[in-house]
Design an enzyme around this catalytic site. Structure first.
Site, PDB file in Angstrom:
ATOM      1  N   GLU A  64      -0.002  -7.864   9.896  1.00 45.20           N
ATOM      2  CA  GLU A  64       0.554  -8.910   9.395  1.00 45.20           C
ATOM      3  C   GLU A  64      -0.210 -10.375   9.879  1.00 45.20           C
ATOM      4  O   GLU A  64      -0.766 -10.302  10.921  1.00 45.20           O
ATOM      5  CB  GLU A  64       1.986  -9.099   9.373  1.00 45.20           C
ATOM      6  N   GLU A  75      -0.551   1.703   4.369  1.00 45.61           N
ATOM      7  CA  GLU A  75      -1.118   2.688   3.463  1.00 45.61           C
ATOM      8  C   GLU A  75      -2.749   2.450   3.340  1.00 45.61           C
ATOM      9  O   GLU A  75      -3.681   3.011   3.469  1.00 45.61           O
ATOM     10  CB  GLU A  75      -0.542   2.913   2.191  1.00 45.61           C
ATOM     11  N   CYS A 107       4.007  -0.058  -1.760  1.00 46.32           N
ATOM     12  CA  CYS A 107       3.881  -1.232  -2.694  1.00 46.32           C
ATOM     13  C   CYS A 107       3.074  -1.078  -3.750  1.00 46.32           C
ATOM     14  O   CYS A 107       2.380  -0.257  -3.959  1.00 46.32           O
ATOM     15  CB  CYS A 107       3.649  -2.629  -1.897  1.00 46.32           C
ATOM     16  N   CYS A 110      -0.781  -0.953  -2.933  1.00 45.46           N
ATOM     17  CA  CYS A 110      -1.187   0.071  -2.435  1.00 45.46           C
ATOM     18  C   CYS A 110      -1.226   1.209  -3.496  1.00 45.46           C
ATOM     19  O   CYS A 110      -2.322   2.234  -3.378  1.00 45.46           O
ATOM     20  CB  CYS A 110      -0.241   0.527  -0.998  1.00 45.46           C
TER      21      CYS A 110
HETATM   22  N1  THU Z   1       4.719  -2.630   4.101  1.00 44.63           N
HETATM   23  C1  THU Z   1       3.786  -1.489   4.196  1.00 44.63           C
HETATM   24  O1  THU Z   1       2.780  -1.417   5.216  1.00 44.63           O
HETATM   25  N2  THU Z   1       3.822  -0.444   3.702  1.00 44.63           N
HETATM   26  C2  THU Z   1       4.800  -0.172   2.558  1.00 44.63           C
HETATM   27  O2  THU Z   1       4.723   0.829   1.992  1.00 44.63           O
HETATM   28  C3  THU Z   1       5.874  -1.362   2.319  1.00 44.63           C
HETATM   29  C4  THU Z   1       5.765  -2.616   3.004  1.00 44.63           C
HETATM   30  C5  THU Z   1       4.477  -3.714   4.855  1.00 44.63           C
HETATM   31  C6  THU Z   1       3.992  -4.686   4.622  1.00 44.63           C
HETATM   32  C7  THU Z   1       4.640  -6.087   5.506  1.00 44.63           C
HETATM   33  O3  THU Z   1       3.990  -6.238   6.517  1.00 44.63           O
HETATM   34  C8  THU Z   1       5.955  -5.665   5.469  1.00 44.63           C
HETATM   35  O4  THU Z   1       6.026  -3.935   5.438  1.00 44.63           O
HETATM   36  C9  THU Z   1       7.146  -5.968   5.078  1.00 44.63           C
HETATM   37  O5  THU Z   1       7.040  -6.011   3.379  1.00 44.63           O
END
Ligand code: THU
Length: 152
Positions: A64, A75, A107, A110
């Site tokens: 982040e 992913e 998401c 991804c």
């Molecule tokens: N996130 C992922 O890395 N992969 C997912 O499949 C869903 C969400 C992350 C994005 C963000 O850093 C955090 O999870 C909260 O949404």
């Protein structure tokens, strides 16, 4: 229906221990990658692992940023690590997040990103460490009628 690489016909929730050893290995790699998550804003750690056609595993975690839109999901981190090292043919993906009541499915960004590189039956294993259950699905189940080309 068996939950083995390349032979998923429909979504299924399985016990981790019932899965093929290669799938277990992929999920375990995602679990380890999750420990490296940099997620001070959401406090939601995600790990991913993608297997390339030569059997190698590339892992990733979410990273982040204070400017939220600069963040990247686990992913895409994993896929970009593989692609940037010359591997863009994938056989399976594992994702691990810790949500009590739901599976941490990839998401929308991804899903679209991965769809570029894989066939419709590309297996996606969405695991929860506790209780140890795995949603076995495919990219086309996650992204039905996905967009792949603007030619034709
Ligand atoms: N996130 C992922 O890395 N992969 C997912 O499949 C869903 C969400 C992350 C994005 C963000 O850093 C955090 O999870 C909260 O949404």
């Amino acid at each position: 229906m068996d939950c083995v690489n390349g032979s998923l016909n429909q979504d299924d929730i399985k016990e981790f221990k019932s899965l093929d050893s290669e799938v277990q290995e992929l999920i375990n790699a995602a679990i380890k990658a999750r420990t490296f998550s940099y997620s001070p804003y959401s406090n939601f750690a995600v790990g991913a692992a993608i297997r390339t056609e030569n059997g190698q595993i590339y892992t990733g975690c979410n990273v982040e940023n204070a400017a939220f839109s600069s963040s990247i999901c686990a992913e895409r981190t994993a896929a970009c690590k593989a692609i940037s090292e010359g591997h863009k043919v994938f056989t399976a993906l594992a994702v691990v997040g810790q949500q009590e009541k739901s599976f941490t499915t990839p998401c929308g960004v991804c899903r679209q990103f991965l769809f570029e590189f894989v066939d419709n039956d590309f297996p996606v294993y969405v695991a929860k460490p506790s209780p140890y259950r795995v949603l076995c699905t495919t990219i086309s189940s996650l992204l039905p009628r996905g967009f792949k080309t603007y030619i034709n």
